[in-house]
Design a protein around this motif. Sequence first.
Motif, mmCIF file in Angstrom:
data_model
loop_
_atom_site.group_PDB
_atom_site.id
_atom_site.type_symbol
_atom_site.label_atom_id
_atom_site.label_comp_id
_atom_site.label_asym_id
_atom_site.label_seq_id
_atom_site.Cartn_x
_atom_site.Cartn_y
_atom_site.Cartn_z
ATOM 1 N N VAL A 12 0.871 -1.027 -0.084
ATOM 2 C CA VAL A 12 0.056 -0.094 -0.087
ATOM 3 C C VAL A 12 0.968 1.094 0.074
ATOM 4 C CG1 VAL A 12 -1.821 1.394 1.165
ATOM 5 C CG2 VAL A 12 -1.658 -1.275 1.236
ATOM 6 N N PRO A 13 0.964 2.026 -1.059
ATOM 7 C CA PRO A 13 1.719 3.230 -0.909
ATOM 8 C C PRO A 13 1.633 4.218 -0.093
ATOM 9 C CG PRO A 13 0.271 3.397 -2.980
ATOM 10 C CD PRO A 13 0.011 1.803 -2.395
ATOM 11 N N ASP A 14 0.435 4.338 0.231
ATOM 12 C CA ASP A 14 0.007 5.297 1.543
ATOM 13 C C ASP A 14 -1.294 4.911 2.145
ATOM 14 O OD1 ASP A 14 -0.388 7.328 3.090
ATOM 15 O OD2 ASP A 14 -0.347 9.036 1.699
ATOM 16 N N ALA A 15 -1.180 4.466 3.360
ATOM 17 C CA ALA A 15 -2.296 3.931 4.011
ATOM 18 C C ALA A 15 -3.398 4.971 4.183
ATOM 19 C CB ALA A 15 -2.112 3.342 5.427
ATOM 20 N N ASN A 16 -2.984 6.425 4.244
ATOM 21 C CA ASN A 16 -4.124 7.648 4.445
ATOM 22 C C ASN A 16 -4.860 7.758 3.046
ATOM 23 O OD1 ASN A 16 -5.201 9.979 4.970
ATOM 24 N ND2 ASN A 16 -3.423 10.445 6.255
ATOM 25 N N PRO A 17 -6.149 7.562 3.043
ATOM 26 C CA PRO A 17 -6.804 7.644 2.036
ATOM 27 C C PRO A 17 -7.007 9.376 1.204
ATOM 28 C CG PRO A 17 -8.435 7.135 3.586
ATOM 29 C CD PRO A 17 -6.771 7.037 4.184
ATOM 30 N N ARG A 18 -6.662 9.958 2.408
ATOM 31 C CA ARG A 18 -6.981 11.662 2.032
ATOM 32 C C ARG A 18 -5.690 11.982 1.441
ATOM 33 N NH1 ARG A 18 -7.623 11.233 8.093
ATOM 34 N NH2 ARG A 18 -10.068 11.047 8.376
ATOM 35 N N PRO A 19 -5.983 13.040 0.352
ATOM 36 C CA PRO A 19 -4.997 13.389 -0.690
ATOM 37 C C PRO A 19 -3.894 14.472 0.292
ATOM 38 C CG PRO A 19 -6.939 14.536 -0.840
ATOM 39 C CD PRO A 19 -7.229 13.476 0.089
ATOM 40 N N ARG A 20 -2.745 14.481 -0.072
ATOM 41 C CA ARG A 20 -1.645 15.334 0.390
ATOM 42 C C ARG A 20 -1.529 16.351 -0.734
ATOM 43 N NH1 ARG A 20 3.423 12.243 1.765
ATOM 44 N NH2 ARG A 20 2.428 12.339 3.865
ATOM 45 N N PHE A 21 -1.696 17.671 -0.260
ATOM 46 C CA PHE A 21 -1.918 18.678 -1.041
ATOM 47 C C PHE A 21 -0.329 18.887 -1.739
ATOM 48 C CE2 PHE A 21 -1.580 23.212 -2.300
ATOM 49 C CZ PHE A 21 -2.592 23.276 -3.218
ATOM 50 N N SER A 22 -0.186 19.004 -2.932
ATOM 51 C CA SER A 22 1.032 19.230 -3.379
ATOM 52 C C SER A 22 0.893 19.854 -4.928
ATOM 53 C CB SER A 22 2.170 17.906 -3.644
ATOM 54 O OG SER A 22 1.362 17.153 -4.533
ATOM 55 N N PHE A 23 1.821 20.504 -5.619
ATOM 56 C CA PHE A 23 1.631 20.814 -7.108
ATOM 57 C C PHE A 23 1.381 19.656 -7.971
ATOM 58 C CE2 PHE A 23 3.956 24.707 -5.121
ATOM 59 C CZ PHE A 23 3.094 25.623 -5.288
ATOM 60 N N ALA A 24 1.935 18.651 -7.670
ATOM 61 C CA ALA A 24 1.566 17.354 -8.508
ATOM 62 C C ALA A 24 0.117 17.134 -8.401
ATOM 63 C CB ALA A 24 2.490 16.342 -8.418
#
Length: 181
Positions: A12-24
Amino acid sequence: AIEPSGQLKMNVPDANPRPRFSFAFLRANPARGIGIGLVLLLRLLFGIFFLGGAVNKFQRNYMFGDYPLELFTKRLTEIDPASFPALYLEKFIIPNYHFIGWVVTWGELAVAVGMLLGLCTRTAGLIAIFLMVNFSLGGYHDASLIVLNLIALVFVVLPTGHWWGLDRGLHARHPDAIWFK
């Protein structure tokens, strides 16, 4: 997949389903990214607003001096003596003005730190609501408190500290702690 140690490995790349804000993220999801970006900007402005209030309290010696007593006593003369805010000021706020000074000063600082760092942002939002409701009960009410309470409610409801802030990493380390949800 099973590790050589016999433990099940989750890919699992990131267990947190919430998005991380970034320019990408903004480039990949422009509409959602702009919305999240605006809410984060609002959170930072809200934090700066409360930081200004806390700095003002420290400059005026709000916790140790008699400035709160003078302020509350003056307000008591400006409002209807038969109103609830007058009763609240007379029976609770004024007799406990040193304690109230501490609560307001440290509460405003806690909201500022929480909003600026994305640390316990939901709790910081609840503290902001608590402070502003009490300001209103003490006779310091106007239309701006309604708007500020609604803004604070946004930070209680939305996971802004997970989008950009310390809450995301702390929640990963302490998933059962309510402070970082």
